[in-house]
Design an enzyme around this catalytic site. Structure first.
Site: not given
Ligand SMILES: NC(=O)c1ccc[n+]([C@@H]2O[C@H](COP(=O)([O-])OP(=O)(O)OC[C@H]3O[C@@H](n4cnc5c(N)ncnc54)[C@H](O)[C@@H]3O)[C@@H](O)[C@H]2O)c1
Length: 266
Positions: A161, A63, A165, A148
């Protein structure tokens, strides 16, 4: 030069989504991976997938908001791969909540994972990098944070959020200034609208808050007008991740690379 050949790379939140795609791409390009996730099963499954494809990876449950767990994650990477070269602080969470409805608990939860989690990951990696010192080329370790487009513009109903970021971008810039002398660089990646479980959750939040009428509507609305004509898949982030894990980008620090198909110009 253009591959992370042999580099020991941690990716947090790599059990699925963007982190899993980045980790698999870096492994394919020769990196030795530590797949970290709060969910032990998914971390191990991605590590196993990499090993089955002939790559090198271990899975670790961690975590990112827990300093002791983060230290143990870094120790596991060093034990398995001999050192740590690059950490991708990618784990993050999102929540859809109209501006006036954001509670203190909502704020703390999102800032805890996305802000504090990244700070702890950076601090603990930097301690390890400093123990290792600089190599002959002056490379002293590398941090890559997932920010992001919401770290470049404030979005509603994702204000907390977005704030988290912007915090990631600020931490990246501050660390770049603080640790350049140690040969440690810090950069971030800013994805746009990526089709992952996170966006399913954001989309459901829009519907639950009465802001949209059907599943997928918010995702479609946010994707409209993307210059390259489609929303992102996690695989669209692989090229930049491999680049940022590789010696090819070693002279870059303090930067935010926006990979969004053309949404935000900064
Ligand atoms: N999906 C989008 O459109 C998008 C856009 C911009 C930025 N992001 C960023 O990209 C990153 C990944 O996003 P995603 O879309 O793959 O999300 P997702 O929810 O599909 O995957 C996130 C992963 O992080 C893990 N996680 C959550 N909390 C945690 C913690 N406290 N410790 C360790 N692991 C933890 C979850 O178990 C999951 O496997 C994030 O930082 C998100 O904010 C996503």
């Amino acid at each position: 030069m253009h591959n992370p050949d042999g580099r020991s790379v941690i990716v947090t939140g790599a059990g699925r989504g963007i982190g899993a795609a980045m980790a698999k791409g870096i492994a394919e390009a020769g990196g030795r991976l530590t797949i970290a996730d709060i969910d032990a099963g998914s971390a191990e499954a991605v590590a196993e997938e990499i090993r089955a494809a002939g790559g090198t990876a271990i899975g670790v449950q961690a975590d990112v908001t827990d300093r002791a767990a983060t230290r143990a994650m870094i120790a596991a990477a060093v034990e398995a791969h001999g050192r740590l070269d690059v950490i991708f602080n990618n784990a993050g969470i999102a929540q859809t909540r109209p501006f006036l409805s954001i509670t203190e608990a909502d704020w703390r939860r999102v800032m805890d994972v996305n802000g504090l989690g990244v700070l702890i990951g950076m601090q603990e990696a930097i301690e390890q990098f400093r123990k290792q010192g600089k190599d002959a080329r002056g490379f002293g370790g590398r941090i890559v944070n997932t920010a992001s487009i919401a770290g470049k513009q404030g979005y509603e109903p994702l204000a907390h959020y977005s704030a988290s970021k912007f915090a990631v971008v600020a931490l990246t810039q501050a660390a770049a200034r603080a640790f350049g002398g140690d040969g440690i660089s810090a950069n971030c990646v800013c994805p746009g609208v990526v089709a992952t479980d996170m966006w399913k959750l954001i989309d459901k939040g829009f519907k639950d808050e009465g802001l949209t009428g059907r599943d997928g509507e918010a995702f479609e609305t946010f994707s409209q007008g993307i210059l390259l004509g489609r929303p992102s898949a996690s695989e669209d982030l692989v090229g930049v991740a491999v680049f940022l894990a590789s010696p090819a980008s070693d002279y870059m620090t303090g930067q935010s690379l926006v990979v969004d198909g053309g949404m935000v110009f900064v």
